[in-house]
Design an enzyme around this catalytic site. Structure first.
Site, PDB file in Angstrom:
ATOM      1  N   HIS A   1      86.393   4.137  47.353  1.00  0.00           N
ATOM      2  CA  HIS A   1      85.492   4.331  47.528  1.00  0.00           C
ATOM      3  C   HIS A   1      84.791   5.499  47.521  1.00  0.00           C
ATOM      4  O   HIS A   1      84.848   6.683  47.637  1.00  0.00           O
ATOM      5  CB  HIS A   1      85.156   3.260  48.786  1.00  0.00           C
ATOM      6  CG  HIS A   1      85.687   2.610  48.805  1.00  0.00           C
ATOM      7  ND1 HIS A   1      85.137   1.899  50.117  1.00  0.00           N
ATOM      8  CD2 HIS A   1      85.942   1.383  48.353  1.00  0.00           C
ATOM      9  CE1 HIS A   1      85.681   0.380  50.514  1.00  0.00           C
ATOM     10  NE2 HIS A   1      86.366   0.229  49.323  1.00  0.00           N
TER      11      HIS A   1
ATOM     12  N   GLU B   1      82.228   7.213  48.945  1.00  0.00           N
ATOM     13  CA  GLU B   1      82.866   7.537  50.317  1.00  0.00           C
ATOM     14  C   GLU B   1      83.847   8.776  50.296  1.00  0.00           C
ATOM     15  O   GLU B   1      83.985   9.263  50.540  1.00  0.00           O
ATOM     16  CB  GLU B   1      82.196   7.310  51.682  1.00  0.00           C
ATOM     17  CG  GLU B   1      80.752   6.141  51.869  1.00  0.00           C
ATOM     18  CD  GLU B   1      81.166   4.537  51.392  1.00  0.00           C
ATOM     19  OE1 GLU B   1      80.385   4.003  51.960  1.00  0.00           O
ATOM     20  OE2 GLU B   1      81.904   4.823  50.372  1.00  0.00           O
TER      21      GLU B   1
ATOM     22  N   CYS C   1      82.422   0.586  54.565  1.00  0.00           N
ATOM     23  CA  CYS C   1      82.673  -0.650  55.143  1.00  0.00           C
ATOM     24  C   CYS C   1      83.851  -0.345  56.463  1.00  0.00           C
ATOM     25  O   CYS C   1      83.698   1.220  56.356  1.00  0.00           O
ATOM     26  CB  CYS C   1      84.308  -0.739  54.167  1.00  0.00           C
ATOM     27  SG  CYS C   1      85.324   0.441  53.680  1.00  0.00           S
TER      28      CYS C   1
ATOM     29  N   CYS D   1      85.526   3.319  55.434  1.00  0.00           N
ATOM     30  CA  CYS D   1      85.227   4.513  55.248  1.00  0.00           C
ATOM     31  C   CYS D   1      84.307   5.342  56.452  1.00  0.00           C
ATOM     32  O   CYS D   1      84.580   6.082  57.367  1.00  0.00           O
ATOM     33  CB  CYS D   1      84.469   4.299  54.250  1.00  0.00           C
ATOM     34  SG  CYS D   1      84.481   3.846  52.579  1.00  0.00           S
TER      35      CYS D   1
END
Length: 147
Positions: free
Chosen positions: A78, A80, A103, A106
């Site tokens: 991801h 992040e 999510c 994260c």
């Protein structure tokens, strides 16, 4: 008279530009991390691990899956997560700007930094990450990008 762009809009637009580098066939996400002086400390976009075939060239098993479903089939890291990996000192983070709300995975990573605020421009279907950040008293702001 010309209006000066807000910090949120400025950094969200940078995150949107960062997202154009994403290599995930499912979704393009960008992230910008800044410190208390509003200096950019790191950026990240979603994509496969280094030395792995990009999903744009050779789609992984997660390409056709619905949002937030069967994430174990998706090979992308991801945005992040990539930004946090690029950040020299995660205890120097004030705000994280992202094109999509975090999510739960994260959010857990963000919560273990000094981040005080998360600003995002699009809602992720699974809201558990945002709920966790709010529960931990990390300010969460949803703000659409204005052109």
């Amino acid at each position: 008279m010309k209006q000066r762009e807000s910090k949120n809009q400025y950094f969200l637009k940078i995150a949107q530009l960062v997202a154009t580098r994403a290599t995930c066939a499912r979704r393009s996400v960008g992230c910008v991390i800044v410190n208390k002086y509003n200096h950019i400390k790191a950026t990240g976009y979603n994509g496969v691990p280094k030395n792995y075939n990009h999903c744009l060239d050779s789609p992984c098993g997660g390409q056709g899956e619905k949002s937030s479903k069967n994430l174990d089939l998706c090979m992308a890291t991801h945005a992040e997560q990539n930004a946090l990996l690029q950040c020299e000192n995660v205890m120097d983070i004030e705000t994280l700007y992202c094109t999509v709300s975090p999510c739960i995975t994260c959010a857990k990573l963000i919560a273990n930094t000094s981040c005080n605020k998360v600003v995002y421009s699009n809602e992720y279907i699974d809201k558990s990450g945002v709920e966790m950040l709010k529960k931990l008293k990390i300010e969460v702001i949803y703000e659409r990008i204005i052109y």
